[in-house]
Enzyme design. Structure first.
Site, PDB file in Angstrom:
ATOM      1  N   HIS A  69      11.380 -23.173   9.368  1.00 12.45           N
ATOM      2  CA  HIS A  69      10.036 -24.123  10.209  1.00 12.45           C
ATOM      3  C   HIS A  69       8.707 -23.938   9.692  1.00 12.45           C
ATOM      4  O   HIS A  69       7.973 -24.897   9.717  1.00 12.45           O
ATOM      5  CB  HIS A  69      10.392 -23.713  11.766  1.00 12.45           C
ATOM      6  CG  HIS A  69      11.300 -24.087  12.377  1.00 12.45           C
ATOM      7  ND1 HIS A  69      11.396 -23.994  13.812  1.00 12.45           N
ATOM      8  CD2 HIS A  69      12.611 -24.659  11.962  1.00 12.45           C
ATOM      9  CE1 HIS A  69      12.432 -24.644  14.193  1.00 12.45           C
ATOM     10  NE2 HIS A  69      13.171 -24.675  13.128  1.00 12.45           N
ATOM     11  N   CYS A  77       3.492  -2.861   4.075  1.00 12.27           N
ATOM     12  CA  CYS A  77       2.411  -1.723   4.170  1.00 12.27           C
ATOM     13  C   CYS A  77       3.248  -0.985   5.580  1.00 12.27           C
ATOM     14  O   CYS A  77       4.379  -1.101   5.639  1.00 12.27           O
ATOM     15  CB  CYS A  77       1.164  -2.299   4.682  1.00 12.27           C
ATOM     16  SG  CYS A  77       0.914  -3.197   6.257  1.00 12.27           S
ATOM     17  N   ASP A  93       0.766  -1.066   0.040  1.00 11.62           N
ATOM     18  CA  ASP A  93      -0.079  -0.002  -0.087  1.00 11.62           C
ATOM     19  C   ASP A  93       0.996   1.184   0.013  1.00 11.62           C
ATOM     20  O   ASP A  93       2.220   1.186  -0.196  1.00 11.62           O
ATOM     21  CB  ASP A  93      -0.904  -0.001   1.099  1.00 11.62           C
ATOM     22  CG  ASP A  93      -0.545   0.164   2.609  1.00 11.62           C
ATOM     23  OD1 ASP A  93       0.845   0.335   2.558  1.00 11.62           O
ATOM     24  OD2 ASP A  93      -0.979   0.448   3.468  1.00 11.62           O
ATOM     25  N   HIS A 125       8.582 -30.292  10.602  1.00  8.13           N
ATOM     26  CA  HIS A 125       8.030 -29.045  10.310  1.00  8.13           C
ATOM     27  C   HIS A 125       7.066 -29.269   9.143  1.00  8.13           C
ATOM     28  O   HIS A 125       5.920 -28.561   8.957  1.00  8.13           O
ATOM     29  CB  HIS A 125       9.224 -27.951   9.928  1.00  8.13           C
ATOM     30  CG  HIS A 125      10.171 -27.876  11.056  1.00  8.13           C
ATOM     31  ND1 HIS A 125       9.527 -27.260  12.398  1.00  8.13           N
ATOM     32  CD2 HIS A 125      11.403 -28.103  11.164  1.00  8.13           C
ATOM     33  CE1 HIS A 125      10.973 -27.468  13.300  1.00  8.13           C
ATOM     34  NE2 HIS A 125      11.792 -27.823  12.461  1.00  8.13           N
ATOM     35  N   THR A 182       3.251  -0.990   8.623  1.00  6.12           N
ATOM     36  CA  THR A 182       3.707  -1.906   9.858  1.00  6.12           C
ATOM     37  C   THR A 182       4.053  -3.334   9.237  1.00  6.12           C
ATOM     38  O   THR A 182       4.461  -4.361   9.798  1.00  6.12           O
ATOM     39  CB  THR A 182       2.756  -2.049  10.897  1.00  6.12           C
ATOM     40  OG1 THR A 182       1.525  -2.650  10.451  1.00  6.12           O
ATOM     41  CG2 THR A 182       2.329  -0.668  11.492  1.00  6.12           C
TER      42      THR A 182
HETATM   43  C1  RB5 Z   1      -1.767   2.911   6.390  1.00  2.00           C
HETATM   44  O1  RB5 Z   1      -2.127   4.058   7.129  1.00  2.00           O
HETATM   45  C2  RB5 Z   1      -1.575   1.790   7.387  1.00  2.00           C
HETATM   46  O2  RB5 Z   1      -2.606   1.574   8.147  1.00  2.00           O
HETATM   47  C3  RB5 Z   1      -1.188   0.641   6.699  1.00  2.00           C
HETATM   48  O3  RB5 Z   1      -0.128   0.849   5.816  1.00  2.00           O
HETATM   49  C4  RB5 Z   1      -0.640  -0.492   7.474  1.00  2.00           C
HETATM   50  O4  RB5 Z   1       0.236  -0.230   8.515  1.00  2.00           O
HETATM   51  C5  RB5 Z   1      -1.826  -1.384   8.276  1.00  2.00           C
HETATM   52  O5  RB5 Z   1      -1.526  -2.362   8.772  1.00  2.00           O
END
Ligand code: RB5
Length: 140
Positions: A98, A65, A8, A133, A67
């Site tokens: 694993h 993304c 994203d 595994h 996080t």
């Molecule tokens: C976008 O703002 C953010 O929510 C997305 O990139 C991600 O971190 C979601 O898990």
């Protein structure tokens, strides 16, 4: 090996760095977007990358993304996908040894670029150990 990549807006810059790294290693890349930092919805991109790997269009995938959390959740909804969100090299190695992870998830806003590239390298270069595994992976 062909690797599908998707992100994203929060993971876009990191995806571009990963593409450069993969190209430098001579690895073919299937870029499923997004193509800019304009705001988009991560579930679309996680699903697209998961489907590309599940269908055999690519051998493995890397999703980013902000996080790595949301896009990994989305990818893991696709049958046959084992997407591992990794924040260090050890996790990347273990996800291959694993868990036979076929997708790697990274956080563009939470992991430094060089660390993310080190994680990517370890994830690409580590093989699944099989044995006990495999039994556990089969239970997923
Ligand atoms: C976008 O703002 C953010 O929510 C997305 O990139 C991600 O971190 C979601 O898990």
């Amino acid at each position: 090996m062909k690797i599908a990549v998707a992100s994203d807006h929060g993971g876009y810059q990191l995806k571009e760095e990963i593409k450069k790294y993969l190209a430098a290693r001579g690895i073919e890349v299937l870029d499923l977007g997004t193509g800019s930092e304009e705001m988009v919805d991560y579930p679309i991109y996680g699903k697209a990358c998961g489907e590309a790997v599940a269908s055999g269009q690519a051998e493995r995938g890397i999703v980013c993304c902000g996080t790595g959390i949301g896009i990994s959740i989305a990818a893991n909804k696709v049958e046959g996908i084992r997407c591992a969100l990794c924040t260090n090299v050890h996790m990347a190695e273990m996800s291959r040894k694993h868990n036979n992870a076929n997708l790697l998830a990274l956080g563009g806003r939470t992991t430094e670029t060089q660390t993310a590239l080190d994680i990517t390298a370890a994830w690409l270069d580590t093989e699944f150990e099989g044995g006990r595994h495999q039994r556990r992976v089969d239970m997923l």
